[in-house]
Scaffold this motif. Structure first.
Motif, PDB file in Angstrom:
ATOM      1  N   LEU A  21     -10.110   1.449  -1.010  1.00 12.41           N
ATOM      2  CA  LEU A  21      -9.116   1.944  -1.967  1.00 12.41           C
ATOM      3  C   LEU A  21      -7.697   1.484  -1.629  1.00 12.41           C
ATOM      4  O   LEU A  21      -6.809   1.538  -2.472  1.00 12.41           O
ATOM      5  CB  LEU A  21      -9.138   3.473  -2.023  1.00 12.41           C
ATOM      6  N   ARG A  22      -7.495   1.046  -0.397  1.00 11.57           N
ATOM      7  CA  ARG A  22      -6.153   0.632   0.014  1.00 11.57           C
ATOM      8  C   ARG A  22      -5.769  -0.688  -0.639  1.00 11.57           C
ATOM      9  O   ARG A  22      -6.570  -1.621  -0.699  1.00 11.57           O
ATOM     10  CB  ARG A  22      -6.082   0.480   1.529  1.00 11.57           C
ATOM     11  N   PRO A  23      -4.522  -0.798  -1.104  1.00 12.38           N
ATOM     12  CA  PRO A  23      -4.083  -2.055  -1.723  1.00 12.38           C
ATOM     13  C   PRO A  23      -3.802  -3.117  -0.665  1.00 12.38           C
ATOM     14  O   PRO A  23      -3.547  -2.807   0.501  1.00 12.38           O
ATOM     15  CB  PRO A  23      -2.797  -1.665  -2.445  1.00 12.38           C
ATOM     16  N   THR A  24      -3.848  -4.373  -1.097  1.00 11.20           N
ATOM     17  CA  THR A  24      -3.477  -5.467  -0.200  1.00 11.20           C
ATOM     18  C   THR A  24      -1.968  -5.426   0.009  1.00 11.20           C
ATOM     19  O   THR A  24      -1.226  -4.803  -0.768  1.00 11.20           O
ATOM     20  CB  THR A  24      -3.863  -6.828  -0.819  1.00 11.20           C
ATOM     21  N   MET A  25      -1.501  -6.094   1.031  1.00 14.93           N
ATOM     22  CA  MET A  25      -0.050  -6.131   1.279  1.00 14.93           C
ATOM     23  C   MET A  25       0.673  -6.788   0.108  1.00 14.93           C
ATOM     24  O   MET A  25       1.783  -6.386  -0.238  1.00 14.93           O
ATOM     25  CB  MET A  25       0.265  -6.857   2.583  1.00 14.93           C
ATOM     26  N   ARG A  26       0.045  -7.772  -0.504  1.00 14.46           N
ATOM     27  CA  ARG A  26       0.659  -8.423  -1.668  1.00 14.46           C
ATOM     28  C   ARG A  26       0.889  -7.408  -2.793  1.00 14.46           C
ATOM     29  O   ARG A  26       1.959  -7.357  -3.393  1.00 14.46           O
ATOM     30  CB  ARG A  26      -0.224  -9.567  -2.143  1.00 14.46           C
ATOM     31  N   LYS A  27      -0.145  -6.585  -3.064  1.00 11.27           N
ATOM     32  CA  LYS A  27      -0.009  -5.571  -4.104  1.00 11.27           C
ATOM     33  C   LYS A  27       1.023  -4.510  -3.712  1.00 11.27           C
ATOM     34  O   LYS A  27       1.758  -4.017  -4.564  1.00 11.27           O
ATOM     35  CB  LYS A  27      -1.356  -4.919  -4.400  1.00 11.27           C
ATOM     36  N   VAL A  28       1.067  -4.154  -2.440  1.00 17.73           N
ATOM     37  CA  VAL A  28       2.054  -3.171  -1.973  1.00 17.73           C
ATOM     38  C   VAL A  28       3.468  -3.678  -2.255  1.00 17.73           C
ATOM     39  O   VAL A  28       4.306  -2.951  -2.814  1.00 17.73           O
ATOM     40  CB  VAL A  28       1.873  -2.866  -0.466  1.00 17.73           C
ATOM     41  N   ILE A  29       3.731  -4.916  -1.899  1.00 16.15           N
ATOM     42  CA  ILE A  29       5.059  -5.504  -2.126  1.00 16.15           C
ATOM     43  C   ILE A  29       5.368  -5.534  -3.616  1.00 16.15           C
ATOM     44  O   ILE A  29       6.483  -5.181  -4.041  1.00 16.15           O
ATOM     45  CB  ILE A  29       5.141  -6.924  -1.521  1.00 16.15           C
ATOM     46  N   GLN A  30       4.383  -5.924  -4.437  1.00 18.99           N
ATOM     47  CA  GLN A  30       4.601  -5.980  -5.877  1.00 18.99           C
ATOM     48  C   GLN A  30       4.858  -4.598  -6.464  1.00 18.99           C
ATOM     49  O   GLN A  30       5.694  -4.440  -7.346  1.00 18.99           O
ATOM     50  CB  GLN A  30       3.413  -6.649  -6.570  1.00 18.99           C
ATOM     51  N   MET A  31       4.153  -3.585  -5.966  1.00 27.22           N
ATOM     52  CA  MET A  31       4.389  -2.215  -6.447  1.00 27.22           C
ATOM     53  C   MET A  31       5.766  -1.723  -6.014  1.00 27.22           C
ATOM     54  O   MET A  31       6.477  -1.093  -6.798  1.00 27.22           O
ATOM     55  CB  MET A  31       3.290  -1.274  -5.953  1.00 27.22           C
ATOM     56  N   LEU A  32       6.152  -2.005  -4.779  1.00 28.28           N
ATOM     57  CA  LEU A  32       7.464  -1.572  -4.301  1.00 28.28           C
ATOM     58  C   LEU A  32       8.596  -2.275  -5.046  1.00 28.28           C
ATOM     59  O   LEU A  32       9.644  -1.677  -5.292  1.00 28.28           O
ATOM     60  CB  LEU A  32       7.592  -1.816  -2.794  1.00 28.28           C
ATOM     61  N   ASP A  33       8.384  -3.536  -5.413  1.00 30.57           N
ATOM     62  CA  ASP A  33       9.396  -4.292  -6.152  1.00 30.57           C
ATOM     63  C   ASP A  33       9.431  -3.927  -7.633  1.00 30.57           C
ATOM     64  O   ASP A  33      10.332  -4.355  -8.349  1.00 30.57           O
ATOM     65  CB  ASP A  33       9.156  -5.793  -6.013  1.00 30.57           C
ATOM     66  N   GLY A  34       8.434  -3.170  -8.099  1.00 31.34           N
ATOM     67  CA  GLY A  34       8.389  -2.795  -9.506  1.00 31.34           C
ATOM     68  C   GLY A  34       7.721  -3.828 -10.393  1.00 31.34           C
ATOM     69  O   GLY A  34       7.755  -3.708 -11.607  1.00 31.34           O
ATOM     70  N   VAL A  35       7.105  -4.851  -9.781  1.00 31.54           N
ATOM     71  CA  VAL A  35       6.406  -5.883 -10.545  1.00 31.54           C
ATOM     72  C   VAL A  35       5.093  -5.323 -11.102  1.00 31.54           C
ATOM     73  O   VAL A  35       4.730  -5.604 -12.239  1.00 31.54           O
ATOM     74  CB  VAL A  35       6.132  -7.126  -9.666  1.00 31.54           C
ATOM     75  N   LEU A  36       4.378  -4.540 -10.287  1.00 34.09           N
ATOM     76  CA  LEU A  36       3.136  -3.891 -10.708  1.00 34.09           C
ATOM     77  C   LEU A  36       3.379  -2.408 -10.933  1.00 34.09           C
ATOM     78  O   LEU A  36       4.165  -1.778 -10.213  1.00 34.09           O
ATOM     79  CB  LEU A  36       2.048  -4.033  -9.637  1.00 34.09           C
ATOM     80  N   GLU A  37       2.683  -1.862 -11.912  1.00 37.15           N
ATOM     81  CA  GLU A  37       2.707  -0.419 -12.152  1.00 37.15           C
ATOM     82  C   GLU A  37       1.989   0.273 -10.992  1.00 37.15           C
ATOM     83  O   GLU A  37       0.966  -0.217 -10.504  1.00 37.15           O
ATOM     84  CB  GLU A  37       1.995  -0.116 -13.466  1.00 37.15           C
ATOM     85  N   VAL A  38       2.509   1.411 -10.555  1.00 45.26           N
ATOM     86  CA  VAL A  38       1.868   2.164  -9.475  1.00 45.26           C
ATOM     87  C   VAL A  38       1.013   3.259 -10.112  1.00 45.26           C
ATOM     88  O   VAL A  38       1.553   4.222 -10.657  1.00 45.26           O
ATOM     89  CB  VAL A  38       2.908   2.791  -8.520  1.00 45.26           C
ATOM     90  N   PRO A  39      -0.322   3.116 -10.069  1.00 43.76           N
ATOM     91  CA  PRO A  39      -1.170   4.172 -10.627  1.00 43.76           C
ATOM     92  C   PRO A  39      -1.095   5.431  -9.763  1.00 43.76           C
ATOM     93  O   PRO A  39      -0.782   5.361  -8.574  1.00 43.76           O
ATOM     94  CB  PRO A  39      -2.564   3.567 -10.606  1.00 43.76           C
ATOM     95  N   PHE A  40      -1.373   6.576 -10.388  1.00 45.23           N
ATOM     96  CA  PHE A  40      -1.358   7.824  -9.635  1.00 45.23           C
ATOM     97  C   PHE A  40      -2.462   7.768  -8.588  1.00 45.23           C
ATOM     98  O   PHE A  40      -3.620   7.537  -8.912  1.00 45.23           O
ATOM     99  CB  PHE A  40      -1.559   9.016 -10.573  1.00 45.23           C
TER     100      PHE A  40
END
Length: 51
Positions: A21-40
Protein backbone atom coordinates in the motif's frame (compact mmCIF):
# COMPACT_ATOMS: atom_id res chain seq x y z
CA UNK A 1 -6.22 21.12 0.19
CA UNK A 2 -3.79 22.94 2.43
CA UNK A 3 -0.16 21.87 2.63
CA UNK A 4 -0.26 20.52 6.17
CA UNK A 5 -3.20 18.27 5.44
CA UNK A 6 -1.52 17.02 2.24
CA UNK A 7 1.75 16.33 4.13
CA UNK A 8 -0.05 14.41 6.88
CA UNK A 9 -2.02 12.32 4.39
CA UNK A 10 1.15 11.45 2.46
CA UNK A 11 2.87 10.54 5.74
CA UNK A 12 0.01 8.18 6.63
CA UNK A 13 0.36 6.51 3.24
CA UNK A 14 4.09 6.06 3.91
CA UNK A 15 3.60 4.29 7.26
CA UNK A 16 1.13 1.65 6.06
CA UNK A 17 1.90 -1.71 7.63
CA UNK A 18 1.12 -3.47 4.32
CA UNK A 19 4.14 -2.63 2.16
CA UNK A 20 2.13 -3.01 -1.03
CA UNK A 21 0.00 0.00 0.00
CA UNK A 22 2.98 2.32 0.43
CA UNK A 23 3.62 4.71 -2.47
CA UNK A 24 6.92 4.82 -4.33
CA UNK A 25 9.23 7.73 -3.59
CA UNK A 26 8.39 9.13 -7.02
CA UNK A 27 4.68 9.18 -6.14
CA UNK A 28 5.45 10.67 -2.71
CA UNK A 29 7.34 13.56 -4.31
CA UNK A 30 4.56 14.08 -6.86
CA UNK A 31 1.90 14.11 -4.13
CA UNK A 32 3.91 16.54 -2.00
CA UNK A 33 4.45 18.82 -5.00
CA UNK A 34 0.73 18.75 -5.79
CA UNK A 35 1.24 17.04 -9.16
CA UNK A 36 -0.77 13.97 -8.05
CA UNK A 37 -4.00 14.01 -6.07
CA UNK A 38 -3.56 12.56 -2.57
CA UNK A 39 -6.31 9.97 -1.98
CA UNK A 40 -7.67 9.61 1.54
CA UNK A 41 -5.39 7.03 3.21
CA UNK A 42 -6.67 3.94 5.03
CA UNK A 43 -6.10 3.61 8.74
CA UNK A 44 -2.43 2.59 9.18
CA UNK A 45 -3.18 0.15 11.99
CA UNK A 46 -6.04 -2.23 12.68
CA UNK A 47 -8.54 -1.23 15.36
CA UNK A 48 -7.74 -4.33 17.44
CA UNK A 49 -6.33 -2.57 20.48
CA UNK A 50 -5.96 -4.87 23.47
CA UNK A 51 -5.54 -3.70 27.01
Amino acid sequence: MNKLQRFVMVAIWCIQEDLSLRPTMRKVIQMLDGVLEVPFPPCPWPFNITS
